[in-house]
Structures are given as C-alpha cells and as structure tokens.
Enzyme design. Structure first.
Site, mmCIF file in Angstrom:
data_model
loop_
_atom_site.group_PDB
_atom_site.id
_atom_site.type_symbol
_atom_site.label_atom_id
_atom_site.label_comp_id
_atom_site.label_asym_id
_atom_site.label_seq_id
_atom_site.Cartn_x
_atom_site.Cartn_y
_atom_site.Cartn_z
ATOM 1 N N PRO A 1 0.823 -1.209 0.000
ATOM 2 C CA PRO A 1 0.000 0.000 0.000
ATOM 3 C C PRO A 1 0.862 1.266 0.000
ATOM 4 O O PRO A 1 1.857 1.346 0.719
ATOM 5 C CB PRO A 1 -0.783 -0.106 1.314
ATOM 6 C CG PRO A 1 0.102 -0.921 2.213
ATOM 7 C CD PRO A 1 0.870 -1.863 1.318
ATOM 8 N N GLY A 2 0.497 2.223 -0.824
ATOM 9 C CA GLY A 2 1.166 3.529 -0.806
ATOM 10 C C GLY A 2 0.152 4.573 -0.384
ATOM 11 O O GLY A 2 0.150 5.079 0.735
ATOM 12 N N CYS B 1 2.249 29.532 -14.438
ATOM 13 C CA CYS B 1 1.823 30.172 -15.677
ATOM 14 C C CYS B 1 1.185 29.176 -16.616
ATOM 15 O O CYS B 1 1.742 28.851 -17.677
ATOM 16 C CB CYS B 1 3.025 30.847 -16.337
ATOM 17 S SG CYS B 1 3.467 32.302 -15.416
HETATM 18 N N1 LLP Z 1 3.002 -1.599 -5.908
HETATM 19 C C1 LLP Z 1 3.301 -1.345 -7.186
HETATM 20 C C2 LLP Z 1 4.046 -2.331 -7.956
HETATM 21 C C3 LLP Z 1 2.898 -0.131 -7.772
HETATM 22 O O1 LLP Z 1 3.189 0.114 -9.040
HETATM 23 C C4 LLP Z 1 2.199 0.820 -6.994
HETATM 24 C C5 LLP Z 1 1.783 2.109 -7.554
HETATM 25 C C6 LLP Z 1 1.915 0.509 -5.646
HETATM 26 C C7 LLP Z 1 2.329 -0.702 -5.145
HETATM 27 C C8 LLP Z 1 1.188 1.448 -4.736
HETATM 28 O O2 LLP Z 1 -0.100 1.737 -5.161
HETATM 29 P P1 LLP Z 1 -1.063 2.597 -4.204
HETATM 30 O O3 LLP Z 1 -1.365 1.772 -2.983
HETATM 31 O O4 LLP Z 1 -0.350 3.834 -3.833
HETATM 32 O O5 LLP Z 1 -2.253 2.859 -5.024
HETATM 33 N N2 LLP Z 1 0.761 8.789 -9.454
HETATM 34 C C9 LLP Z 1 -0.522 8.115 -9.385
HETATM 35 C C10 LLP Z 1 -0.401 6.749 -8.768
HETATM 36 C C11 LLP Z 1 0.587 5.849 -9.451
HETATM 37 C C12 LLP Z 1 0.725 4.521 -8.793
HETATM 38 C C13 LLP Z 1 1.844 3.741 -9.358
HETATM 39 N N3 LLP Z 1 2.067 2.476 -8.736
HETATM 40 C C14 LLP Z 1 -1.508 9.000 -8.638
HETATM 41 O O6 LLP Z 1 -1.145 10.108 -8.263
HETATM 42 O O7 LLP Z 1 -2.660 8.630 -8.450
#
Ligand code: LLP
Length: 435
Positions: A292-293, A362
């Site tokens: 989880p991120g 801008c």
């Molecule tokens: N594991 C892998 C292999 C991933 O590619 C990602 C996210 C995560 C875990 C974590 O996912 P999460 O739990 O955070 O959803 N910049 C985008 C999100 C890109 C996510 C990329 N990979 C945004 O701002 O929504």
C-alpha cells in the site's frame, strides 16, 4: 461542511488542528506552501493492516510503496512501525539506506532498473528484487556472476485484470508495460529461467492491478490467479511459492463523492481468498505481502497555502489564487483528481460562494479545485487542501522555478521540520555559468 472535518479537528481558537497542532501556527512558523503529515494517521493505518494479518494468523509483510511519499523521516517512521518498503529507483533506495532503513526489508521494483541500480541493490543486500522483464533477468544474472553472490527475487506477473481507475494508473491489464504476461506464456518462460538459475532464489509471485481501486473483485481475482499459478508451478516443477504479493492500490476517500471500503477490508478479502484457494489446491499457506502507498499516507497529508489575488469574471466565475499549485500537486491537472479544502481559521463556516481555487503557475490549467465552496476570504488567509499525502510532494516539480515546499511532521501536538523548503540557491545549485 466537508467530509471529515468535525468539531474534534477544531481547537479552542476555532482553528483547524492537525495532529494536535494549530494549522495557522504551522503556516506562521514554517511558511507556505507547506506540506504537513499527521504521523498518528500514518501509524494507525499501518497498524490496521497488520492487525488483519495477525488476527488471521497469516505470515505477512506490509511493504509501504514509497513512491507515494518518500523522505528520510518517512523511511524512519516506517522502520519504527517495523514495515517493509518498496522502492522503484536508485534515488529511493539511496534515501532509504541513508535513513538507516534495513536493506533486508526492501523490495526493489521497476520496469527498467539499470545495471548500476541493480548493482547498488546487490551490494547493499536488498531483501528482494522484483523481476519485471527478460532484459532484467539477464542483467541480474551477469551481475550475480560478476559479484559472485546470490539474491532473492520475485516475478512480477501481469494478471490480465483491468482495475476500474484512471487509465494512467491501471497496471494489471495485459497491455501494461509492467511485468510478465500470464496469458501468452511469458510468465511461464520467465519462471523456467529463474527456477533453473542457481544464484536467484525465487521467493514468490507478485501482481499489482492498479491504483485508487474501489472494488474488491479485482484483488480477489488477482489473489486467486496468483494461487492458481503457484499451484501450476508446484505441480509441474515441484516449486513452492513462499510469498504471494498482491501489490497495492487500495482506494481512499478524497471527496464526498468517494465511498471506498476501508483499506483493511481489501486486505481481509485477499487473505480469505489466498487461504481458501491454497487449501483447495492442497498448497502450503504462503506469506501474503501487500504494497500500500496511497492508503498509508493519502489521508494523513495536508497542503497549506496562503490566499493571494482574486479575479472575478462577472457572471461567469471567480478565481482565488494561492501561493502554490501544480508544482506541489500535479494530480488535479494530470488525473482530474478531486480534493476538498477548508479555511484554517474557521473550517466549518458556511460557504457563500463557489470559486476556482488556482495556483500561481503560468498555465491556465493550474487549477487545484474547481467550484470549491468557500466563506468570504481575503489575501493572507490560510487555506488547507485535505488528503494530499499521496503522490503530491512525491510528484512535485520546480516548474517556473518555484521552490518546493517544506514538509513538517506533526504528532501529539509537536511539529518537526523534516524536509526544509527549497530556496532560490537550490534552484540553480546544479547549473554551470555559460563559458
Ligand atoms: N506496488 C506497485 C508495484 C505499484 O506500481 C504501486 C503504484 C503501488 C504498489 C502502490 O499503489 P497505491 O497503494 O499507492 O495505489 N501517481 C498516481 C499513482 C501511481 C501509482 C503507481 N504504482 C496517482 O497520483 O494517483
């Protein structure tokens, strides 16, 4: 009133309180734009994930996907919570190591890790390298031979599942740039190469279906596909996967329009699925890893801005400008992401108008929130954008050569500056004068 501001978040002065600190005091002390994290919320989410596994007696790792937000203090906080991390670049790896994060609890992801990055991972004894493609298997094999060492790896599989989310943040569908495709047999080919390699120890199998996913079904399908694959490889090759890693992507609430399950509910479903399916296949129960991120840091982050100019286009709309914008949060522009904001000095006061809350960059598209309901405002007022903790600062840029904001961690009424604000000297520190 916005979704999560209640009287409990408001102190005696009537101001928004974050982690026991007055938001106006934070803005005064550290300046704006300011990124604030409530550490208590981060810790609590970690513990909720861990509790699901512990209550079901399952071996596990909660690997924080540090692309969502990384700095030295964040890696140290994850370490205090005994979490694992996933890194996706030499930069994230270097920062984690600088923070004293134990290498054994690091997973190294990425679809194009360089030879230098892989060497750095091996030399620092990173816990596991997440293999993504055949080129990488070759690179790693050469390095392992050169350095005369071995390492743990996992295979990242593209499970052929389209998660319902913004197309740029889908990753599990077959035409994704990540991982070994299951349907066409690439995953099996990769397995055979790695299984036969004496220097690579295949710890398990990984899949990540996407980000900001609201439906249980995708995770259930991914978990189930990974167990099917483990069963197939057990039967055909006698291989036993020790770890099933289902990635991250658990959706969170940004506005009233979002109604996600609690992040731990996704994990509950994953655990049940892996348990049921391994039992049915007669496999030993593997450890379950999650990545989880967003769900760890998203709701814990706040962006504080000061209001500056205002433009009223009579009969059409009003623009209220703040001292940050797309440089510290590109998500509204990039993904049409929605947020809510409140005034720091009277968060519950009724709105008298809807305005476009815009940044100072801008570009006409530098709109942080469209049609934000606000009470009356004046230049100098502090406005707080909620739930900015994931992929905000981590995707920040120096566009227009604006310095990146400072980051403050708050907990139990104490605030600590954990990343200082960039100054103008930082902006040209890498430049040489023209000869
Ligand atoms: N594991 C892998 C292999 C991933 O590619 C990602 C996210 C995560 C875990 C974590 O996912 P999460 O739990 O955070 O959803 N910049 C985008 C999100 C890109 C996510 C990329 N990979 C945004 O701002 O929504």
């Amino acid at each position: 009133m916005t979704k999560q501001i209640t009287k409990q978040n408001i102190n005696e002065a009537g101001h928004l309180e974050i982690g026991g600190c007055d938001a106006i005091d934070l803005a005064n002390q550290f300046g704006t734009p300011l990124v604030v994290y409530d550490n208590g919320k981060i810790r609590s989410q970690f513990r909720k994930f861990k509790a699901v596994f512990e209550q079901s007696n399952t071996d596990y790792a909660v690997c924080y996907a540090s692309k969502a937000f990384a700095n030295t203090a964040m890696y140290q906080l994850v370490n205090q919570e005994q979490g694992h991390i996933d890194v996706v670049s030499g930069g994230e790896l270097a920062t984690a190591l600088h923070a004293g994060f134990p290498a054994s609890r690091i997973s190294f992801h990425g679809n194009n890790k360089s030879k230098d990055e892989l060497r750095m991972a091996l030399e620092n004894h990173v816990g596991v390298i997440m293999l993504d493609n055949f080129h990488e298997i070759n690179l790693l094999n050469q390095l392992l031979t050169d350095i005369n060492t071995n390492c743990d790896v996992m295979l990242r599989i593209t499970p052929g599942i389209s998660a319902h989310t913004h197309e740029f943040i889908q990753t599990g569908q077959t035409d994704s740039k990540f991982g070994f495709d299951l349907e066409s047999g690439e995953a099996k080919k990769a397995f055979e190469i790695v299984h036969a390699n004496k220097s690579m120890h295949l710890l398990g199998i990984h899949a990540h279906i996407g980000s900001q996913v609201f439906e249980l079904k995708g995770f259930e399908m991914a978990a189930s596909k990974l167990v099917d694959l483990a069963a197939e490889w057990k039967q055909e090759y006698g291989y036993e996967a020790q770890v099933i890693n289902v990635g991250g992507g658990f959706g969170i609430q940004y506005t009233d329009a979002d109604d996600p399950l609690k992040p731990e509910a996704f994990v509950q479903k994953i655990v049940e699925t892996v348990k049921d399916r391994t039992k049915a296949e007669g496999l030993k129960m593997p450890a379950i890893w999650i990545e989880p991120g967003r769900s760890i840091v998203g709701n814990a982050g706040y962006n504080l801005y000061r209001i500056g100019s205002r433009k009223d286009v009579p009969g059409i709309k009003s623009y209220v400008s703040v001292d940050g914008g797309m440089g510290d949060n590109i998500r509204p522009m990039l993904y049409d992401a929605k947020y809510e904001a409140v005034m720091a000095d009277h968060p519950l006061r009724s709105a008298i108008e809807n305005v476009h809350l815009v940044g100072k960059y801008c570009e006409s598209g530098d709109v942080l929130i469209k049609d934000q309901p606000l009470p009356s405002t004046k230049p100098g007022d502090v406005i707080v954008m909620l739930d900015t903790g994931a992929y905000g600062y981590s995707m920040a840029s120096n566009y227009n050569l604006n310095p990146k904001p400072a980051i403050v961690f708050v907990e139990n009424g104490k605030a600590q500056l954990v990343t200082r604000r960039q100054n103008y000297t930082d902006l040209y520190a890498l430049d040489n004068q023209l000869k």
